[in-house]
Design a protein around this motif. Sequence first.
Motif, PDB file in Angstrom:
ATOM      1  N   ARG A 162       2.674  12.213   5.876  1.00  0.00           N
ATOM      2  CA  ARG A 162       1.544  13.043   6.297  1.00  0.00           C
ATOM      3  C   ARG A 162       0.320  12.183   6.609  1.00  0.00           C
ATOM      4  O   ARG A 162      -0.384  12.414   7.597  1.00  0.00           O
ATOM      5  CB  ARG A 162       1.219  14.066   5.205  1.00  0.00           C
ATOM      6  CG  ARG A 162       0.136  15.072   5.608  1.00  0.00           C
ATOM      7  CD  ARG A 162      -0.253  15.922   4.412  1.00  0.00           C
ATOM      8  NE  ARG A 162       0.880  16.685   3.928  1.00  0.00           N
ATOM      9  CZ  ARG A 162       1.245  17.878   4.412  1.00  0.00           C
ATOM     10  NH1 ARG A 162       0.538  18.417   5.408  1.00  0.00           N
ATOM     11  NH2 ARG A 162       2.281  18.522   3.914  1.00  0.00           N
ATOM     12  N   GLU A 163       0.071  11.196   5.758  1.00  0.00           N
ATOM     13  CA  GLU A 163      -1.084  10.325   5.978  1.00  0.00           C
ATOM     14  C   GLU A 163      -0.919   9.495   7.246  1.00  0.00           C
ATOM     15  O   GLU A 163      -1.890   9.284   7.990  1.00  0.00           O
ATOM     16  CB  GLU A 163      -1.262   9.392   4.770  1.00  0.00           C
ATOM     17  CG  GLU A 163      -1.621  10.114   3.483  1.00  0.00           C
ATOM     18  CD  GLU A 163      -1.516   9.212   2.279  1.00  0.00           C
ATOM     19  OE1 GLU A 163      -2.528   9.046   1.571  1.00  0.00           O
ATOM     20  OE2 GLU A 163      -0.417   8.670   2.042  1.00  0.00           O
ATOM     21  N   ALA A 164       0.295   9.025   7.506  1.00  0.00           N
ATOM     22  CA  ALA A 164       0.546   8.256   8.722  1.00  0.00           C
ATOM     23  C   ALA A 164       0.340   9.123   9.958  1.00  0.00           C
ATOM     24  O   ALA A 164      -0.236   8.680  10.963  1.00  0.00           O
ATOM     25  CB  ALA A 164       1.972   7.698   8.705  1.00  0.00           C
ATOM     26  N   TRP A 165       0.817  10.363   9.890  1.00  0.00           N
ATOM     27  CA  TRP A 165       0.654  11.291  11.022  1.00  0.00           C
ATOM     28  C   TRP A 165      -0.823  11.562  11.285  1.00  0.00           C
ATOM     29  O   TRP A 165      -1.275  11.607  12.428  1.00  0.00           O
ATOM     30  CB  TRP A 165       1.403  12.586  10.732  1.00  0.00           C
ATOM     31  CG  TRP A 165       1.505  13.511  11.905  1.00  0.00           C
ATOM     32  CD1 TRP A 165       0.674  14.552  12.214  1.00  0.00           C
ATOM     33  CD2 TRP A 165       2.494  13.479  12.952  1.00  0.00           C
ATOM     34  NE1 TRP A 165       1.079  15.164  13.362  1.00  0.00           N
ATOM     35  CE2 TRP A 165       2.199  14.541  13.839  1.00  0.00           C
ATOM     36  CE3 TRP A 165       3.589  12.659  13.201  1.00  0.00           C
ATOM     37  CZ2 TRP A 165       2.960  14.795  14.973  1.00  0.00           C
ATOM     38  CZ3 TRP A 165       4.360  12.918  14.335  1.00  0.00           C
ATOM     39  CH2 TRP A 165       4.042  13.972  15.205  1.00  0.00           C
ATOM     40  N   GLU A 166      -1.580  11.753  10.206  1.00  0.00           N
ATOM     41  CA  GLU A 166      -3.014  11.996  10.346  1.00  0.00           C
ATOM     42  C   GLU A 166      -3.734  10.765  10.896  1.00  0.00           C
ATOM     43  O   GLU A 166      -4.652  10.885  11.703  1.00  0.00           O
ATOM     44  CB  GLU A 166      -3.619  12.393   8.990  1.00  0.00           C
ATOM     45  CG  GLU A 166      -3.229  13.775   8.516  1.00  0.00           C
ATOM     46  CD  GLU A 166      -3.731  14.872   9.456  1.00  0.00           C
ATOM     47  OE1 GLU A 166      -4.845  14.720   9.988  1.00  0.00           O
ATOM     48  OE2 GLU A 166      -3.006  15.862   9.651  1.00  0.00           O
ATOM     49  N   ALA A 167      -3.317   9.584  10.449  1.00  0.00           N
ATOM     50  CA  ALA A 167      -3.973   8.346  10.892  1.00  0.00           C
ATOM     51  C   ALA A 167      -3.800   8.121  12.388  1.00  0.00           C
ATOM     52  O   ALA A 167      -4.671   7.522  13.036  1.00  0.00           O
ATOM     53  CB  ALA A 167      -3.408   7.158  10.117  1.00  0.00           C
ATOM     54  N   ASN A 184       0.830  -1.203   0.000  1.00  0.00           N
ATOM     55  CA  ASN A 184       0.000   0.000   0.000  1.00  0.00           C
ATOM     56  C   ASN A 184       0.864   1.253   0.000  1.00  0.00           C
ATOM     57  O   ASN A 184       2.008   1.234   0.474  1.00  0.00           O
ATOM     58  CB  ASN A 184      -0.924   0.017   1.219  1.00  0.00           C
ATOM     59  CG  ASN A 184      -1.883  -1.153   1.232  1.00  0.00           C
ATOM     60  OD1 ASN A 184      -2.220  -1.693   0.171  1.00  0.00           O
ATOM     61  ND2 ASN A 184      -2.324  -1.557   2.407  1.00  0.00           N
ATOM     62  N   SER A 185       0.323   2.331  -0.489  1.00  0.00           N
ATOM     63  CA  SER A 185       1.028   3.607  -0.498  1.00  0.00           C
ATOM     64  C   SER A 185       0.508   4.465   0.648  1.00  0.00           C
ATOM     65  O   SER A 185      -0.676   4.818   0.688  1.00  0.00           O
ATOM     66  CB  SER A 185       0.811   4.329  -1.835  1.00  0.00           C
ATOM     67  OG  SER A 185       1.426   5.601  -1.822  1.00  0.00           O
ATOM     68  N   LEU A 186       1.392   4.781   1.585  1.00  0.00           N
ATOM     69  CA  LEU A 186       1.017   5.609   2.727  1.00  0.00           C
ATOM     70  C   LEU A 186       2.168   6.569   3.004  1.00  0.00           C
ATOM     71  O   LEU A 186       3.282   6.143   3.333  1.00  0.00           O
ATOM     72  CB  LEU A 186       0.751   4.732   3.959  1.00  0.00           C
ATOM     73  CG  LEU A 186       0.162   5.450   5.176  1.00  0.00           C
ATOM     74  CD1 LEU A 186      -1.296   5.829   4.909  1.00  0.00           C
ATOM     75  CD2 LEU A 186       0.249   4.562   6.420  1.00  0.00           C
ATOM     76  N   VAL A 242      -4.934   2.603  11.223  1.00  0.00           N
ATOM     77  CA  VAL A 242      -5.207   2.720   9.778  1.00  0.00           C
ATOM     78  C   VAL A 242      -6.402   1.866   9.364  1.00  0.00           C
ATOM     79  O   VAL A 242      -7.269   2.323   8.620  1.00  0.00           O
ATOM     80  CB  VAL A 242      -3.967   2.325   8.958  1.00  0.00           C
ATOM     81  CG1 VAL A 242      -4.263   2.391   7.464  1.00  0.00           C
ATOM     82  CG2 VAL A 242      -2.791   3.258   9.295  1.00  0.00           C
ATOM     83  N   TYR A 246      -0.530  -0.007  13.084  1.00  0.00           N
ATOM     84  CA  TYR A 246      -1.103   0.099  11.744  1.00  0.00           C
ATOM     85  C   TYR A 246      -2.525  -0.473  11.716  1.00  0.00           C
ATOM     86  O   TYR A 246      -3.456   0.163  11.204  1.00  0.00           O
ATOM     87  CB  TYR A 246      -0.229  -0.636  10.741  1.00  0.00           C
ATOM     88  CG  TYR A 246      -0.777  -0.585   9.318  1.00  0.00           C
ATOM     89  CD1 TYR A 246      -0.425   0.441   8.466  1.00  0.00           C
ATOM     90  CD2 TYR A 246      -1.646  -1.572   8.843  1.00  0.00           C
ATOM     91  CE1 TYR A 246      -0.913   0.497   7.158  1.00  0.00           C
ATOM     92  CE2 TYR A 246      -2.151  -1.527   7.564  1.00  0.00           C
ATOM     93  CZ  TYR A 246      -1.772  -0.494   6.724  1.00  0.00           C
ATOM     94  OH  TYR A 246      -2.287  -0.433   5.442  1.00  0.00           O
TER      95      TYR A 246
END
Length: 247
Positions: free
Chosen positions: A172-177, A167-169, A241, A237
Amino acid sequence: MKAWSMFVHSLRLVINNLDVALRVSLVLYSVQAISQIYTFSANSGEMVQGPDGIPYPDISAGEGFVMLLLGIAALLASLWIAVAWHRYVLLGEEPAGWLPNWPGAAIPGYLWRSVLLGLVVALAAVPVGAISAVILPPVLMLAVTVGVASFVFFRLSPILPAIALGNSLGFREAWEATRGEAGTIVGLAGLMILGSLALQIPTMLSGDPNSLLSLVYSIVVGWFATMIGISLLTTVYGHCVEGRGVD
């Protein structure tokens, strides 16, 4: 306390699936063990005095080359274990024998993201350490710096299991998740630090951290620490996520 629940969940992932954990990691972890044993043996020979007056192990060019090759093999093995365990926990992908499926492109991707993550963590922790060194005693400075580094690492850690799953993460997306779980991440980072320190106590009490007994202990305990650490990343995760439970 959710942090404790996530920690216990990660521990149970290993204990309750011990057979799979061994099939995923035993052969590959033995490569890391061989690397450690060889390095220990090479460093246990005669000592020579360096230009600075400090004695150093008398390691030949051949021994150094073997150490380098084994170090590269150990790094590859650790990445393979991490990817395979993420995929087992999150996708149910079990190894057919005593080696997990070769993860292919996930290996360089996992390595590259790990390097980037390390750089980001360093960028966050180094300024904190520098400022803390001026205003805090050394012990508190170290605690604050390690705490900040661990917090940032766990907030961004979902990028690693994501790579294992294909998957592409992004960062920024990880921080938001993980934004809604910031307090939990603080607790989880604290538990990880305390657990790491607890594992080092027997070595510190042995009187000789460089002894053969300490080496054997570090290899055995290192396997559990490795699998639990990977499980922690998988749990973060899965929960942050994918919305999985941790009870």
